[in-house]
Design a protein around this motif. Structure first.
Motif, PDB file in Angstrom:
ATOM      1  N   GLU A  17     -11.396  -4.920   2.857  1.00 16.04           N
ATOM      2  CA  GLU A  17     -10.372  -4.595   1.863  1.00 16.04           C
ATOM      3  C   GLU A  17      -9.383  -3.564   2.403  1.00 16.04           C
ATOM      4  OE1 GLU A  17     -12.716  -3.360  -1.432  1.00 16.04           O
ATOM      5  OE2 GLU A  17     -13.315  -5.407  -1.953  1.00 16.04           O
ATOM      6  N   LEU A  18      -9.882  -2.568   3.128  1.00 13.38           N
ATOM      7  CA  LEU A  18      -9.007  -1.564   3.723  1.00 13.38           C
ATOM      8  C   LEU A  18      -8.085  -2.200   4.762  1.00 13.38           C
ATOM      9  CD1 LEU A  18      -8.203   1.422   4.048  1.00 13.38           C
ATOM     10  CD2 LEU A  18      -9.928   1.558   5.850  1.00 13.38           C
ATOM     11  N   ALA A  19      -8.622  -3.064   5.596  1.00 14.63           N
ATOM     12  CA  ALA A  19      -7.819  -3.733   6.621  1.00 14.63           C
ATOM     13  C   ALA A  19      -6.741  -4.611   6.000  1.00 14.63           C
ATOM     14  CB  ALA A  19      -8.713  -4.562   7.528  1.00 14.63           C
ATOM     15  N   THR A  20      -7.018  -5.146   4.824  1.00 14.20           N
ATOM     16  CA  THR A  20      -6.042  -5.990   4.145  1.00 14.20           C
ATOM     17  C   THR A  20      -4.953  -5.170   3.472  1.00 14.20           C
ATOM     18  OG1 THR A  20      -7.790  -7.581   3.709  1.00 14.20           O
ATOM     19  CG2 THR A  20      -5.778  -7.827   2.443  1.00 14.20           C
ATOM     20  N   MET A  21      -5.324  -4.066   2.848  1.00 16.06           N
ATOM     21  CA  MET A  21      -4.371  -3.293   2.037  1.00 16.06           C
ATOM     22  C   MET A  21      -3.659  -2.189   2.801  1.00 16.06           C
ATOM     23  SD  MET A  21      -4.371  -4.896  -0.692  1.00 16.06           S
ATOM     24  CE  MET A  21      -3.263  -3.818  -1.543  1.00 16.06           C
ATOM     25  N   LEU A  22      -4.188  -1.708   3.910  1.00 18.32           N
ATOM     26  CA  LEU A  22      -3.579  -0.593   4.634  1.00 18.32           C
ATOM     27  C   LEU A  22      -2.151  -0.885   5.101  1.00 18.32           C
ATOM     28  CD1 LEU A  22      -4.113   2.286   5.527  1.00 18.32           C
ATOM     29  CD2 LEU A  22      -4.959   1.378   7.697  1.00 18.32           C
ATOM     30  N   PRO A  23      -1.853  -2.050   5.667  1.00 18.15           N
ATOM     31  CA  PRO A  23      -0.456  -2.310   6.042  1.00 18.15           C
ATOM     32  C   PRO A  23       0.500  -2.279   4.848  1.00 18.15           C
ATOM     33  CG  PRO A  23      -1.897  -3.886   7.105  1.00 18.15           C
ATOM     34  CD  PRO A  23      -2.734  -3.130   6.122  1.00 18.15           C
ATOM     35  N   LEU A  24       0.071  -2.796   3.713  1.00 15.28           N
ATOM     36  CA  LEU A  24       0.910  -2.778   2.518  1.00 15.28           C
ATOM     37  C   LEU A  24       1.128  -1.352   2.029  1.00 15.28           C
ATOM     38  CD1 LEU A  24       2.409  -4.343   0.320  1.00 15.28           C
ATOM     39  CD2 LEU A  24       0.255  -4.416  -0.952  1.00 15.28           C
TER      40      LEU A  24
END
Length: 133
Positions: A17-24
């Motif tokens: 979840e962190l890897a998915t949301m961090l760029p955003l």
């Protein structure tokens, strides 16, 4: 009291979840910083144009006095590379009262806006102040 034990199936979900949301989250954060810096820069140009229109409404207004005042305001805000145009370009002492006067300031964004500039909508910002002489 029983300690909570995480299930092996759920253990990697937080990392995914962190890897998915961090760029955003980074895009939103740095985009907000850049937008705020650009708005602050444009406000500095608007204030300088306003000061130029204040000088233009005076009885002894000249084009050079307007340009000097605008340049002083730009220098105070450390805005560099700006071009100042006064319309009408003739000497304002001879212009009849009630004549529209426009003061345009164009300045490059690069070198004037600090912070990350990974999204840039234009190269320059132009602000125009208008008044009657």
């Amino acid at each position: 009291m029983r300690p909570q034990i995480s299930h092996p199936r759920r253990r990697g979900a937080a990392a995914a979840e962190l890897a998915t949301m961090l760029p955003l989250l980074c895009l939103i954060t740095f985009g907000s910083i850049q937008a705020a810096n650009t708005i602050h820069f444009k406000q500095g140009l608007t204030t300088a144009a306003f000061e130029g229109t204040r000088v233009a409404t005076g009885v002894t207004a000249t084009q050079q006095r307007i340009i000097d005042r605008v340049q002083a305001m730009l220098d105070a805000r450390q805005i560099t590379g700006a071009t100042i145009a006064v319309d009408p370009s003739s000497d304002l002492v001879t212009v009849p009262f009630g004549t529209p006067i426009a003061i345009s300031i164009t300045a490059p964004i690069s070198g004037n806006v600090s912070g990350p500039t990974f999204i840039q909508f234009s190269d320059t910002i132009t602000v125009t102040g208008r008044t009657l002489h």
